[in-house]
Design a protein around this motif. Structure first.
Motif, short mmCIF file in Angstrom:
data_model
loop_
_atom_site.label_atom_id
_atom_site.label_comp_id
_atom_site.label_asym_id
_atom_site.label_seq_id
_atom_site.Cartn_x
_atom_site.Cartn_y
_atom_site.Cartn_z
N LYS A 92 0.65 -1.24 0.01
CA LYS A 92 -0.16 -0.15 0.15
C LYS A 92 0.84 1.36 -0.04
CE LYS A 92 -3.84 -2.33 0.51
NZ LYS A 92 -3.50 -3.63 0.62
N CYS A 93 2.18 1.10 0.34
CA CYS A 93 3.11 2.40 0.24
C CYS A 93 3.47 2.81 -1.38
CB CYS A 93 4.50 1.89 0.84
SG CYS A 93 4.13 1.57 2.70
N SER A 94 3.88 4.09 -1.41
CA SER A 94 4.07 4.45 -2.77
C SER A 94 5.33 5.51 -2.49
CB SER A 94 3.03 5.00 -3.21
OG SER A 94 2.42 6.49 -2.52
N ILE A 130 12.94 1.40 -4.00
CA ILE A 130 12.85 1.67 -2.48
C ILE A 130 12.25 0.54 -1.80
CG2 ILE A 130 11.64 2.99 -0.72
CD1 ILE A 130 13.35 4.63 -2.62
N ARG A 131 12.90 -0.12 -0.75
CA ARG A 131 12.62 -1.39 -0.17
C ARG A 131 12.22 -0.98 1.23
NH1 ARG A 131 16.36 -6.76 0.21
NH2 ARG A 131 14.64 -8.15 0.66
N LEU A 132 11.14 -1.60 1.76
CA LEU A 132 10.84 -1.86 3.04
C LEU A 132 11.38 -2.99 3.66
CD1 LEU A 132 9.16 -0.41 5.42
CD2 LEU A 132 7.12 -1.77 4.69
N ALA A 171 4.14 6.21 3.55
CA ALA A 171 3.81 4.83 4.10
C ALA A 171 2.35 4.80 4.33
CB ALA A 171 4.87 4.74 5.47
N ARG A 172 1.82 3.70 4.30
CA ARG A 172 0.34 3.25 4.60
C ARG A 172 0.26 2.04 5.19
NH1 ARG A 172 0.42 5.40 -0.80
NH2 ARG A 172 -0.33 7.64 -0.90
N ASP A 173 -0.84 1.77 5.95
CA ASP A 173 -1.23 0.55 6.57
C ASP A 173 -1.88 -0.55 5.48
OD1 ASP A 173 -3.74 1.37 6.69
OD2 ASP A 173 -3.57 2.02 8.80
N GLN A 223 -4.50 3.44 4.76
CA GLN A 223 -4.63 4.38 5.41
C GLN A 223 -3.22 5.25 5.76
OE1 GLN A 223 -7.78 6.09 6.67
NE2 GLN A 223 -8.27 4.39 5.35
N ASP A 224 -2.90 6.46 5.57
CA ASP A 224 -1.60 7.33 5.60
C ASP A 224 -1.29 7.09 6.97
OD1 ASP A 224 -1.95 8.04 3.02
OD2 ASP A 224 -2.35 9.87 3.39
N LYS A 225 0.10 6.48 7.24
CA LYS A 225 0.63 6.47 8.47
C LYS A 225 0.91 7.90 8.93
CE LYS A 225 1.80 3.03 10.24
NZ LYS A 225 3.09 2.00 10.14
N THR A 226 0.69 7.99 10.27
CA THR A 226 0.98 9.29 11.06
C THR A 226 2.54 9.63 11.69
OG1 THR A 226 -0.34 8.72 12.66
CG2 THR A 226 -1.38 9.79 10.72
#
Length: 518
Positions: free
Chosen positions: A65-67, A145-147, A89-91, A95-98
């Motif tokens: 879900k990230c971009s 980009i790698r998480l 980052a998103r969950d 939803q956008d991470k805060t």
């Protein structure tokens, strides 16, 4: 100093870059070799923002879900410039991470050119991140980009590191005549080590390094009969949700964010640094880049040693002592295979932890590799062969023909930062003494490299140790070979033991410091 004074927690230090977040926690210690100011500086450099509360599976950052997006993707770029990237980052619910704390790795690459370079990630502590990537070769390039770990996974790793040093345990083998007994051992005298034993423990202290080692008392043999050391096993205590969280980013799973549709096109060609490869040089970001699988250093004028003759000439009249783990053993093995005149001596030692020795009598070259001492995950090996780095360095006369190389990190990822810091400052004391009595000695540190992805040795844990090492040796005139950048941006699959092409580039850079005039 009391038997475990550098392991006794006195107070807890909380530091964070992000307001309103649960902060990264380190347990501080009383260690006469580390001042309060140095400890505070060390922790400040390693601080990492953690989630504001205990995680849930839906709230954890979800790589799918990230971009990310390239700033000004349509602009023409030239070598020597930069391209900026924004990450969101998103969950799992999109939803956008805060909050921040996600561990990303970034690179710019071109597979056809076998070109790539490393990019540092800046955490803005609100779910967004930026990367600045240097443009170092002409032609198209792509951003990856790698998480590696979500902030929630890092929260687990951080707690495990500080609170459960016995997640990896070892075995001590006691022998007396024909009698043999085995007991669990470790570097900290913890409740898990003591277990149900009423007569715990055998305590071993090295008088020079003041390092301690503990074993449960064997059933009948005395403590002084400890003869061999070996790896015991893995026993991390994780909940099912924690296991799921950490497994989410193992190498077999998809961890790369979707690629940008807009490649970066670069004009003109960059050249490496023109500085001589000498001790004390700073490693920038990036410290270099690959082009046609050759690492071009931006730190100093690195050379390419493409033949056995060139390598042998560089090693001429050199006495090289290598100490560390299997990632440095790869250097020894590479040199041994590359130079036919180097002859391996059969010392009848462990195939994993050595020590090993190779000599060339014609060129008066001697190379030794040995393990850095306990704790080390290895097959059964004599305790007498496991020497501490500091003790070996303290026994060297040094001189213009003497080269000392060490690395120490991979076997310390399961222990609290304080224990690792103590080991480093003891080594620093020995290195400083060596350089005072013999300033012409070349001391080289091989940094950590990427490749681990679990609770026993995550890249996040390795990176934390690597930052600590850089900070502790910052003031000494030593060489740091930044293999973290060299391994994290290469196209080869994740492996704690990099492939031949990467090792060749690492050794070439090392040799550029050994003989900078060539």
């Amino acid at each position: 100093m009391s038997p475990s004074s550098y392991l006794i927690f006195n107070h807890t230090v909380f530091l964070s870059r992000c307001n309103g977040m649960t902060n990264t926690t380190f347990t501080a210690v009383s260690d006469p070799l580390i001042s309060a100011e140095e400890w505070e500086s060390l922790v400040k450099n390693l601080m990492w923002p953690l989630p504001p509360k205990a995680f849930s599976s839906t709230e954890a950052t979800d790589v799918t879900k990230c971009s990310f997006s390239i700033v000004n993707p349509d602009s023409n770029h030239t070598v020597g410039g930069f391209v900026d990237v924004t990450i969101k980052a998103r969950d799992a619910q999109a939803q956008d991470k805060t909050y921040g704390g996600d561990f990303f790795q970034a690179k710019l690459y071109n597979m056809e050119l076998k070109a790539s370079t490393y990019g540092a990630v800046t955490d803005h502590c609100n779910g967004t991140y930026t990367v600045r990537l240097a443009l170092l070769w002409p032609g198209p390039a792509k951003v990856s980009i790698r998480l590696v770990h979500s902030s929630e996974a890092v929260q687990v790793l951080c707690r495990q590191r500080e609170q459960d040093p016995d997640k990896v345990y070892f075995l001590g083998h006691f022998t007396e005549g024909d009698k043999q007994e085995t007991a669990i051992c470790n570097a900290q005298r913890s409740s898990r080590l003591v277990g149900d034993s009423k007569q715990c423990c055998c305590e071993y202290k090295d008088p020079y390094t003041e390092e301690y080692w503990w074993c449960r008392r064997p059933p009948s043999l005395p403590c002084q009969t400890l003869t061999y050391h070996s790896m015991g096993g893995y026993q991390a205590v994780l909940s099912e949700s924690e296991k799921t969280l950490l497994k989410r980013y193992v190498p077999d799973n998809v961890t790369w964010l979707p690629a940008s549709d807009s490649p970066v096109r670069i004009f003109h060609l960059s050249t490496g640094s023109q500085k001589k490869c000498l001790p004390g040089l700073h490693n920038p970001v990036p410290a270099g880049f690959y082009l046609q699988d050759h690492w071009i250093s931006l730190v100093c004028d690195s050379k390419r040693f493409s033949s056995a003759k060139q390598v042998s000439a560089c090693l001429n009249d050199k006495q090289i002592l290598m100490m560390g783990d299997s990632t440095l053993r790869q250097w020894f093995e590479y040199l041994e295979k590359t130079v036919p005149t180097l002859k391996h001596l059969d010392l009848h030692t462990s195939s994993k932890s050595g020590p090993f020795e190779a000599v060339d009598t014609q060129s008066n070259t001697r190379i030794i590799w040995r393990a850095h001492g306990i704790p080390i995950r290895t097959d059964k090996t004599p305790m007498a062969d496991l020497h501490y780095i500091a003790k070996e360095v303290d026994g060297l006369a040094g001189g213009p023909h003497s080269v000392v190389v060490f690395t120490i990190w991979a076997h310390f990822t399961t222990y609290p930062l304080a224990m690792y810091a103590h080991r480093l400052v003891v080594i620093r004391r020995a290195v400083a003494s060596l350089l005072r009595r013999s300033p012409s000695t070349l001391v080289v540190i091989k940094s950590a490299n990427t490749g681990y992805k679990d609770v026993y040795g995550s890249d996040w844990l390795s990176w934390q140790l690597d930052l600590a090492l850089r900070e502790i040796f910052r003031e000494l005139a030593v060489v740091l070979i930044d293999v973290w950048q060299m391994t994290s941006c290469h196209y080869s699959p994740d492996n704690i033991h990099p492939p031949h092409v990467v090792i060749q580039n690492e050794v070439d850079l090392f040799l550029s410091y050994v003989c900078p005039k060539r």
